[in-house]
Design a protein around this motif. Structure first.
Motif, PDB file in Angstrom:
ATOM      1  N   ARG A  48       0.849  -1.189   0.000  1.00 38.24           N
ATOM      2  CA  ARG A  48       0.000   0.000   0.000  1.00 38.24           C
ATOM      3  C   ARG A  48       0.886   1.240   0.000  1.00 38.24           C
ATOM      4  NH1 ARG A  48      -3.564  -3.155   4.191  1.00 38.24           N
ATOM      5  NH2 ARG A  48      -5.235  -3.915   2.852  1.00 38.24           N
ATOM      6  N   PRO A  49       0.311   2.396  -0.371  1.00 39.91           N
ATOM      7  CA  PRO A  49       1.156   3.603  -0.491  1.00 39.91           C
ATOM      8  C   PRO A  49       2.031   3.875   0.715  1.00 39.91           C
ATOM      9  CG  PRO A  49      -1.008   4.026  -1.431  1.00 39.91           C
ATOM     10  CD  PRO A  49      -1.085   2.654  -0.807  1.00 39.91           C
ATOM     11  N   HIS A  50       1.487   3.744   1.927  1.00 40.33           N
ATOM     12  CA  HIS A  50       2.280   4.063   3.108  1.00 40.33           C
ATOM     13  C   HIS A  50       3.318   2.986   3.416  1.00 40.33           C
ATOM     14  CE1 HIS A  50      -0.739   1.359   4.887  1.00 40.33           C
ATOM     15  NE2 HIS A  50       0.126   1.162   5.871  1.00 40.33           N
ATOM     16  N   GLU A  51       3.214   1.829   2.746  1.00 42.89           N
ATOM     17  CA  GLU A  51       4.158   0.747   2.991  1.00 42.89           C
ATOM     18  C   GLU A  51       5.287   0.703   1.964  1.00 42.89           C
ATOM     19  OE1 GLU A  51       0.942  -2.542   4.687  1.00 42.89           O
ATOM     20  OE2 GLU A  51       1.334  -2.383   2.537  1.00 42.89           O
ATOM     21  N   LEU A  66      -2.561   0.709  15.038  1.00 41.80           N
ATOM     22  CA  LEU A  66      -1.431   1.577  15.334  1.00 41.80           C
ATOM     23  C   LEU A  66      -0.565   1.724  14.086  1.00 41.80           C
ATOM     24  CD1 LEU A  66      -0.354   0.139  18.805  1.00 41.80           C
ATOM     25  CD2 LEU A  66      -1.832   2.109  18.341  1.00 41.80           C
ATOM     26  N   PRO A  67      -0.146   2.945  13.749  1.00 45.18           N
ATOM     27  CA  PRO A  67       0.729   3.128  12.576  1.00 45.18           C
ATOM     28  C   PRO A  67       2.009   2.320  12.723  1.00 45.18           C
ATOM     29  CG  PRO A  67      -0.116   5.237  13.370  1.00 45.18           C
ATOM     30  CD  PRO A  67      -0.483   4.224  14.405  1.00 45.18           C
ATOM     31  N   THR A  68       2.404   1.645  11.646  1.00 42.51           N
ATOM     32  CA  THR A  68       3.596   0.797  11.680  1.00 42.51           C
ATOM     33  C   THR A  68       4.593   1.219  10.609  1.00 42.51           C
ATOM     34  OG1 THR A  68       2.463  -0.779  10.242  1.00 42.51           O
ATOM     35  CG2 THR A  68       2.412  -1.225  12.595  1.00 42.51           C
ATOM     36  N   GLY A  69       5.868   1.004  10.910  1.00 43.09           N
ATOM     37  CA  GLY A  69       6.917   1.234   9.926  1.00 43.09           C
ATOM     38  C   GLY A  69       7.111   2.667   9.514  1.00 43.09           C
TER      39      GLY A  69
END
Length: 583
Positions: free
Chosen positions: A54-57, A360-363
């Protein structure tokens, strides 16, 4: 830390990641099988169960693919045995397509791929390569810029798939690659009494029965606070159809391999998390996570997590666009989180119900995190402990050991609760190379020396030890150089296995080149508290015999550090050689 350019999502992320891996791996060898290795590498780098990042990953996954491609000795392919992926124009076609890169090593090829496919400029490509451990990143970028931009790169998603493998794996491979041309040969189904693609009959074990469930409060009377003391949780614990399907899916996936089929697993969780059905099963020494979303099923099998004396991991239930949901141990009743990379530890409460946390936001910080502060008031001393998400099923215990003159803490590392307990230092160390492959049980920063930098500033020497579930691990020496111009992290060396940077071996030393604000290089070295002499020969000559354990030798002014090898040795007060962590 990833910059703005690193956050941009490519139009075809999977294809670009495979091509990045293929181009980089080709600098190590020109043998057949590169295309298959590139696909397996990217598949293993993607978040579990995900076919596209995904974009945030994307930035996190790209860093992981880049590092594994540059240092292939540190990763192991994750995939289905028996499957083969090859170019449609025959074995070795991927090698022929990259002949124009002949003469470039892996870092230069990676730089070419980053600038050509990812549209990074030279500065951004240099920064990204340096952040994953390339020591001469600027040189690699310069060499890559000499390659004509007209080079036609192959499309790695145009492939031929052959061999035997499970239907679920083949579907996942084809869907992930977005295959345009697919020649399927000898694809056999595995199942009870069915014939495989090679004419071999295989049998699948029948699904097992669940082990008896433990009572919700049984942990209060158990001496072993591990997964055997976890009672089933989740609103679908009583959904027999869902649980039976998860057992059947696990058996279908691994039951045809002797000794791999589950036998009497215990139910840890069954419920809906982020609009998907999730079931966690424990059959020591393994944990299986079954996920059903829409019409798709996925079974992932992990090594069971380890447990410390007073620290217990949280388990990853589901990854979503909003973040990750975790399952807390039954005896943990308080949870907080804080982001790495910011000054101070800004803890905020984590909402959780029946052990399941909010997303929770990760990475978000160099591909790792979040950091969790967990507390079990009724167990042991009831003090909080810290854990970090490094991308696996379970979190790793996060610790810190301060440098001299602080006393060595015989009971083990401090929890990372505040800046003076290593929280800010971990914010820098998290960006100094990726964690090792495989499950990580502990992550400890052993700060063994603090050195004055030439021209002003402070160099904090830390040995980061990642402890594996099987007792192995990786020790990495890092110099965190802090000056008025900012903070820089440099990986000085690392070593797999052994006792380095633990209570079993605290005698370590490391050295590296560091460039000051005026462009001059200095060879800096330091050793832990029991050092007597430290000496460098080869590329530089210097010795420190005053027991301080430091060495600083001035070198030339240049764009890149000197290339001649430096041999560092250190002796302790007994005349014994100390372990030197080198590149």
């Amino acid at each position: 830390m990833p910059g703005p350019l690193e956050q941009r999502l490519s139009p075809n992320p999977y294809r670009n990641l495979v091509l990045l891996a293929l181009v980089t791996l080709s600098g190590h060898r020109n043998s057949p099988g590169l295309l298959e290795d590139a696909h397996r590498l990217v598949t293993g780098a993607l978040p579990r169960g995900r076919r596209h990042p995904r974009p945030h990953e994307y930035a996190r996954v790209r860093r992981r693919v880049l590092r594994r491609s540059l240092f292939p000795r540190s990763w192991h392919p994750r995939g289905q045995a028996g499957m083969r992926v090859s170019p449609v124009d025959g074995t070795g076609g991927e090698v022929r397509a990259l002949e124009a890169l002949e003469g470039l090593d892996s870092p230069a090829r990676a730089a070419y791929a980053l600038m050509r496919m990812e549209s990074l400029d030279a500065q951004a490509a240099t920064a990204l390569l340096a952040s994953v451990g390339v020591r001469e990143a600027a040189t690699a970028v310069e060499r890559a810029r000499e390659v004509p931009a007209t080079l036609r790169l192959p499309d790695p998603t145009v492939v031929r798939v052959s061999g035997r493998g499970s239907l679920m794996h083949r579907r996942g491979l084809v869907a992930a690659a977005g295959v345009l041309v697919l020649a399927v040969a000898a694809l056999g189904l595995t199942g009870a009494g069915t014939s495989g693609g090679t004419g071999v009959t295989t049998f699948t074990a029948p699904p097992p029965r669940l082990a008896g469930a433990v009572a919700p409060d049984s942990w209060r009377e158990s001496f072993r606070l591990d997964l055997t003391a976890w009672h089933p949780r989740g609103e679908a614990v009583g959904d027999d159809a869902l649980v039976r399907r998860s057992l059947a899916a696990w058996t279908e996936q691994e039951g045809h391999v002797p000794g791999r089929a589950p036998s009497g697993p215990a139910l840890l969780f069954a419920g809906e998390v982020a609009d998907r059905d999730v079931v966690l099963l424990h059959d020591g020494p393994r944990v299986a996570r079954y996920t059903r979303e829409g019409g798709e099923e996925l079974v992932e099998v992990f090594a069971e997590p380890g447990n410390g004396v007073a620290n217990w991991p949280a388990l990853r239930l589901a990854d979503t666009d909003a973040g990750t949901h975790y399952l807390l141990p039954p005896w943990v009743s308080e949870a907080d989180t804080a982001p790495l990379g910011q000054a101070g530890a800004d803890w905020s409460e984590v909402g959780h119900e029946d052990g399941v946390t909010e997303a929770l936001p990760t990475g978000e910080h160099c591909g790792v995190g979040p950091v969790l502060r967990l507390r079990a008031p009724e167990v042991a001393h009831g003090e909080p402990y810290t854990a970090i998400d490094l991308g696996g099923l379970d979190t790793a215990h996060l610790g810190y050991m301060p440098p001299p003159p602080a006393e060595i803490r015989r009971l083990g590392p401090h929890e990372v609760l505040a800046p003076e307990q290593g929280f800010d230092l971990w914010g820098e160390l998290a960006c100094a190379g990726a964690p090792p492959e495989g499950p990580v049980r502990t992550a400890t920063a052993w700060e063994f020396a603090v050195q004055e930098l030439p021209g002003g500033g402070e160099g904090r020497w830390a040995c980061v030890r990642f402890g594996a579930h099987d007792g192995g691990g990786l020790a990495r020496a890092v110099l965190v150089a802090q000056t008025d111009d900012g903070t820089e992290t440099i990986v000085a060396g690392e070593r797999e296995g052994g006792w380095d940077c633990s209570n079993l071996n605290r005698q370590v030393a490391a050295g590296t080149w560091w460039q000051d604000a005026d462009g001059r290089w200095h060879y800096l070295a330091a050793a832990s508290r029991e050092v007597d002499t430290i000496t460098a020969v080869g590329g530089v000559e210097g010795s420190g015999e005053d027991g301080s354990g430091f060495l600083a030798v001035s070198g030339p002014r240049s764009d890149s550090p000197p290339v001649e090898e430096v041999v560092l040795t250190a002796l302790d007060a007994h005349g014994d050689e100390m372990t030197v962590l080198s590149p």
